[in-house]
Design a protein around this motif. Structure first.
Motif, mmCIF file in Angstrom:
data_model
loop_
_atom_site.group_PDB
_atom_site.id
_atom_site.type_symbol
_atom_site.label_atom_id
_atom_site.label_comp_id
_atom_site.label_asym_id
_atom_site.label_seq_id
_atom_site.Cartn_x
_atom_site.Cartn_y
_atom_site.Cartn_z
ATOM 1 N N VAL A 1 -2.414 20.738 8.632
ATOM 2 C CA VAL A 1 -2.971 21.453 8.749
ATOM 3 C C VAL A 1 -1.764 22.749 8.152
ATOM 4 O O VAL A 1 -0.394 22.482 8.059
ATOM 5 N N TRP A 2 -2.608 24.062 8.646
ATOM 6 C CA TRP A 2 -1.280 25.066 8.025
ATOM 7 C C TRP A 2 -1.162 25.987 9.296
ATOM 8 O O TRP A 2 -1.577 26.134 10.096
ATOM 9 N N ASN A 3 -0.087 26.399 9.276
ATOM 10 C CA ASN A 3 0.907 26.803 10.011
ATOM 11 C C ASN A 3 1.652 28.021 9.687
ATOM 12 O O ASN A 3 2.457 28.090 9.190
ATOM 13 N N PRO A 4 1.141 29.281 10.153
ATOM 14 C CA PRO A 4 0.728 30.780 9.704
ATOM 15 C C PRO A 4 1.819 31.533 10.102
ATOM 16 O O PRO A 4 2.663 32.292 9.315
ATOM 17 N N GLY A 5 2.331 31.347 11.004
ATOM 18 C CA GLY A 5 3.289 31.822 11.791
ATOM 19 C C GLY A 5 4.882 31.544 10.821
ATOM 20 O O GLY A 5 5.725 32.375 10.666
ATOM 21 N N ASP A 6 4.569 29.878 10.819
ATOM 22 C CA ASP A 6 5.946 29.366 9.798
ATOM 23 C C ASP A 6 5.714 28.983 8.785
ATOM 24 O O ASP A 6 6.749 29.030 7.318
ATOM 25 N N GLU A 7 4.717 29.605 8.056
ATOM 26 C CA GLU A 7 3.828 29.377 6.927
ATOM 27 C C GLU A 7 4.390 28.511 6.161
ATOM 28 O O GLU A 7 5.606 28.926 4.824
#
Length: 316
Positions: free
Chosen positions: A236-242
């Motif tokens: 999964v992509w964690n957009p907050g931590d990039e």
């Protein structure tokens, strides 16, 4: 071969990481335990997959820029952290042929490292190849020195560390560097989420097998009774931590025993344990983290599509 890690050292570190990571929620495991012999082989297979662009892009940059890197550094000693097979490094070895005298690959997987070092020594008979079995996150200060070193850290492996860990690692590395030394750092760049997820969840399922293989490591080394088929691979992509997170998701309620650390781990159905982060970067973030560690980016290169970066860092 120099050894700063013995099998007993590795065993102690593994037991501590498992006790810390599986003894609390959310469950975690450090990515370095992927790389037993089978895990190293699987990762080499991943690097050849269509979806996994980082290796190709980094290789493209090296092919185009190796002569420039050689001219900029004039390295006499090439130290590669997390060397693996050393295949990409061969372009640097060729380009540095006029000045290079010593190649020092560093890795935790001693058997895999020895075979890779032997192949490079056979292909470069005039080069001193000095493999070192060590954990580059723990043993930087103990690694052998060398004249005018180029330290190489490729593959985007810096992204497996959280931000504070990255700065601490770069600071520790900076403390070992002389004014004439340099660091060549490979870092993956932020891009479309769909491409990122595909790179860590390939259609053939090689990355899923690689991810689940860490459970085989725990079974073999710690007497655990994981059934890998009872865990699904998740990326999964964690957009907050990039960053990309790789996880293993329990497909049913289950209890896993890990006798070597006297641990019983209860997993709920759907519960996930994180096995890797892979941070993606922007130039300003790398500038800031390098600066915090006492380094500056002297050269910055990307592939034509801007997927991946190589940067040459020097003491600030």
């Amino acid at each position: 071969m120099d050894r700063f890690l013995t099998p007993d050292d590795l065993g102690k570190a593994l037991r501590q990481d498992v006790a810390d990571g599986l003894g609390t929620r959310p469950r975690t495991l450090p990515a370095k335990w992927f790389y037993d012999e089978r895990g190293s082989e699987l990762f080499e297979e991943i690097t050849r997959l269509e979806e996994y662009y980082p290796t190709r892009r980094e290789r493209e940059i090296l092919a185009a820029r190796a002569p420039e890197i050689a001219e900029a550094t004039g390295a006499v000693t090439l130290m590669e952290l997390g060397a693996g097979s050393g295949e990409k490094t061969r372009m640097l070895l060729e380009a540095l042929g006029g000045t290079l005298r010593t190649y020092m690959p560093v890795d935790v997987s001693g058997d895999f490292l020895a075979r890779a070092a032997e192949r490079i020594a056979e292909d470069h008979p005039g080069l001193r190849v000095r493999p070192v079995v060590a954990d580059h996150e723990r043993h930087l200060a103990l690694l052998p020195g060398g004249e005018r070193r180029l330290v190489v850290f490729l593959g985007g492996t810096i992204g497996n560390m959280a931000p504070a860990e990255r700065v601490a690692f770069l600071s520790a590395l900076r403390a070992t560097m002389n004014d004439g030394d340099a660091l060549l750092l490979g870092a993956d760049l932020v891009k479309d989420e769909r491409r990122l997820v595909r790179a860590y969840d390939d259609a053939r399922g090689v990355t899923a097998e690689f991810n689940r293989n860490v459970l085989n490591v725990l079974n073999r080394e710690l007497g655990a009774d994981f059934v890998p088929e009872r865990f699904e691979h998740v990326a999964v992509w964690n957009p907050g931590d990039e960053w990309i997170e790789m996880r293993l998701r329990s497909v049913a309620p289950q209890v896993v025993r890990v006798p070597a650390v006297d641990l019983e781990v209860e997993f709920d159905e759907g519960e996930e344990m994180r096995t890797e982060i892979s941070a993606k970067f922007r130039r300003d973030r790398l500038d800031a983290e390098a600066g915090a560690a006492g380094l500056r980016i002297d050269h910055w290169w990307t592939d034509p599509d801007g997927d991946f970066s190589l940067s040459l860092l020097r003491p600030a």
